[in-house]
Scaffold this motif. Sequence first.
Motif, PDB file in Angstrom:
ATOM      1  N   HIS A 161     103.714 -21.025 -65.710  1.00  0.00           N
ATOM      2  CA  HIS A 161     104.853 -20.938 -66.005  1.00  0.00           C
ATOM      3  C   HIS A 161     105.333 -19.192 -66.302  1.00  0.00           C
ATOM      4  O   HIS A 161     106.406 -18.714 -65.857  1.00  0.00           O
ATOM      5  CB  HIS A 161     105.049 -21.172 -67.761  1.00  0.00           C
ATOM      6  CG  HIS A 161     105.513 -22.803 -67.643  1.00  0.00           C
ATOM      7  ND1 HIS A 161     106.357 -23.300 -66.994  1.00  0.00           N
ATOM      8  CD2 HIS A 161     104.940 -23.901 -68.408  1.00  0.00           C
ATOM      9  CE1 HIS A 161     106.478 -24.618 -67.269  1.00  0.00           C
ATOM     10  NE2 HIS A 161     105.417 -24.712 -68.144  1.00  0.00           N
ATOM     11  N   GLU A 162     104.147 -18.266 -66.649  1.00  0.00           N
ATOM     12  CA  GLU A 162     104.649 -16.974 -66.814  1.00  0.00           C
ATOM     13  C   GLU A 162     104.637 -16.030 -65.469  1.00  0.00           C
ATOM     14  O   GLU A 162     105.015 -15.012 -65.481  1.00  0.00           O
ATOM     15  CB  GLU A 162     103.520 -16.230 -67.594  1.00  0.00           C
ATOM     16  CG  GLU A 162     102.155 -16.206 -67.103  1.00  0.00           C
ATOM     17  CD  GLU A 162     101.039 -15.567 -67.856  1.00  0.00           C
ATOM     18  OE1 GLU A 162     101.488 -14.834 -68.768  1.00  0.00           O
ATOM     19  OE2 GLU A 162      99.709 -16.083 -67.874  1.00  0.00           O
ATOM     20  N   ARG A 218     101.081 -22.966 -69.041  1.00  0.00           N
ATOM     21  CA  ARG A 218     101.633 -21.643 -69.323  1.00  0.00           C
ATOM     22  C   ARG A 218     101.093 -20.707 -68.391  1.00  0.00           C
ATOM     23  O   ARG A 218     102.074 -19.465 -68.382  1.00  0.00           O
ATOM     24  CB  ARG A 218     101.371 -20.937 -70.799  1.00  0.00           C
ATOM     25  CG  ARG A 218      99.915 -21.086 -71.220  1.00  0.00           C
ATOM     26  CD  ARG A 218      99.698 -20.651 -72.654  1.00  0.00           C
ATOM     27  NE  ARG A 218      98.398 -20.696 -72.821  1.00  0.00           N
ATOM     28  CZ  ARG A 218      97.562 -19.207 -72.980  1.00  0.00           C
ATOM     29  NH1 ARG A 218      98.422 -18.252 -73.022  1.00  0.00           N
ATOM     30  NH2 ARG A 218      96.422 -19.185 -73.466  1.00  0.00           N
ATOM     31  N   TYR A 219      99.986 -20.811 -67.779  1.00  0.00           N
ATOM     32  CA  TYR A 219      99.557 -19.770 -66.630  1.00  0.00           C
ATOM     33  C   TYR A 219     100.421 -19.676 -65.335  1.00  0.00           C
ATOM     34  O   TYR A 219     100.274 -18.494 -64.840  1.00  0.00           O
ATOM     35  CB  TYR A 219      98.084 -19.883 -66.542  1.00  0.00           C
ATOM     36  CG  TYR A 219      97.246 -19.851 -67.879  1.00  0.00           C
ATOM     37  CD1 TYR A 219      97.117 -18.376 -68.183  1.00  0.00           C
ATOM     38  CD2 TYR A 219      96.605 -20.851 -68.126  1.00  0.00           C
ATOM     39  CE1 TYR A 219      96.496 -18.315 -69.435  1.00  0.00           C
ATOM     40  CE2 TYR A 219      95.545 -20.552 -69.422  1.00  0.00           C
ATOM     41  CZ  TYR A 219      95.832 -19.327 -69.981  1.00  0.00           C
ATOM     42  OH  TYR A 219      94.969 -19.125 -71.188  1.00  0.00           O
ATOM     43  N   ARG A 268      98.748 -15.344 -59.227  1.00  0.00           N
ATOM     44  CA  ARG A 268      98.712 -14.382 -60.508  1.00  0.00           C
ATOM     45  C   ARG A 268      98.237 -13.143 -60.364  1.00  0.00           C
ATOM     46  O   ARG A 268      98.963 -12.042 -60.848  1.00  0.00           O
ATOM     47  CB  ARG A 268      97.928 -15.309 -61.490  1.00  0.00           C
ATOM     48  CG  ARG A 268      98.578 -16.479 -62.257  1.00  0.00           C
ATOM     49  CD  ARG A 268      97.545 -17.020 -63.173  1.00  0.00           C
ATOM     50  NE  ARG A 268      96.943 -16.214 -64.276  1.00  0.00           N
ATOM     51  CZ  ARG A 268      97.882 -15.913 -65.134  1.00  0.00           C
ATOM     52  NH1 ARG A 268      98.799 -16.255 -65.669  1.00  0.00           N
ATOM     53  NH2 ARG A 268      97.091 -15.176 -66.330  1.00  0.00           N
ATOM     54  N   LEU A 317     100.683 -10.306 -61.334  1.00  0.00           N
ATOM     55  CA  LEU A 317     100.298  -9.680 -62.606  1.00  0.00           C
ATOM     56  C   LEU A 317      99.486  -8.579 -62.482  1.00  0.00           C
ATOM     57  O   LEU A 317      99.447  -7.653 -63.284  1.00  0.00           O
ATOM     58  CB  LEU A 317      99.632 -10.736 -63.465  1.00  0.00           C
ATOM     59  CG  LEU A 317     100.413 -11.954 -63.996  1.00  0.00           C
ATOM     60  CD1 LEU A 317      99.576 -12.849 -64.724  1.00  0.00           C
ATOM     61  CD2 LEU A 317     101.774 -11.472 -64.434  1.00  0.00           C
TER      62      LEU A 317
END
Length: 267
Positions: A201-202, A198-199, A105, A109
């Motif tokens: 998935h994104e 969702r963490y 992540r 991100l």
Amino acid sequence: MELDRTFLFEGQRVAWTRFGEGPPLVLIHGTPFSSQVWRRIAPHLARRWTVYLFDLLGYGQSEMRDGQDVSLGVQNRLLTTLFAEWGLERPDVLAHDFGGATALRAYVLDGLRYRSLTLIDAVALAPWGSPFVSHVRTHEAAFAGLPAYAHEALLRAYLQTATHHPLTDEAFNIYARPWRGECGQKAFCRQIAQMDQRYTHEIETAYERLDCPVTVLWGREDGWIPIAQGHRLVELISDRPLVIIPNAGHLVQEDAPEAIIAVMLSS
């Protein structure tokens, strides 16, 4: 291992330490563990690297408190802030389980970059999370309010499923200690209740070959995340074959620490 240094992240205390000599290597633990998973590994790696260890927010020796966000959504921000605090630009990174998701992540991100990335049984691709996790998420208050003896029994049963070989009493107590007592019991349930796919998935749609060497290790007997997930992950982010560790479960650090050391020192 005692984490003898602290850092304030958004007003919350994060425990960390650093030792060794050489280029920087950041170790990131998973859930429901702490930096103690590296206790039999880090001293060997410190002969080649300056090793950075920390406990994720809400884990181990870091701060635990009511209402705290300890989800994967905050841990990558913590990692990014720690890199800045430590003055690191492209360190080597070794990450396990949720630590793998945190490193990925932060890469996708937050723009963190690594000299190399080694992942062990990483949470990275859906589906993940056991029926037990789903049940605790649904009934967080009930589990947080269990009598101490019942919580202790639950911890023992749950942690034992992370390894292929039975955990020693010493190892169990090391991993269970932060989750004992009223504060620890609530924190244990809190981190499970905040697990959310969702963490991952994104970031899944952004997976591609990273701009650094990526090595993925997987315990052949992992009962938490099937080895098929390891093969899928390698196909997406690495040009190296999956390293399969025989006679090891999800917590390879306990079942086969020597395998991790060998892979790192041969890189």
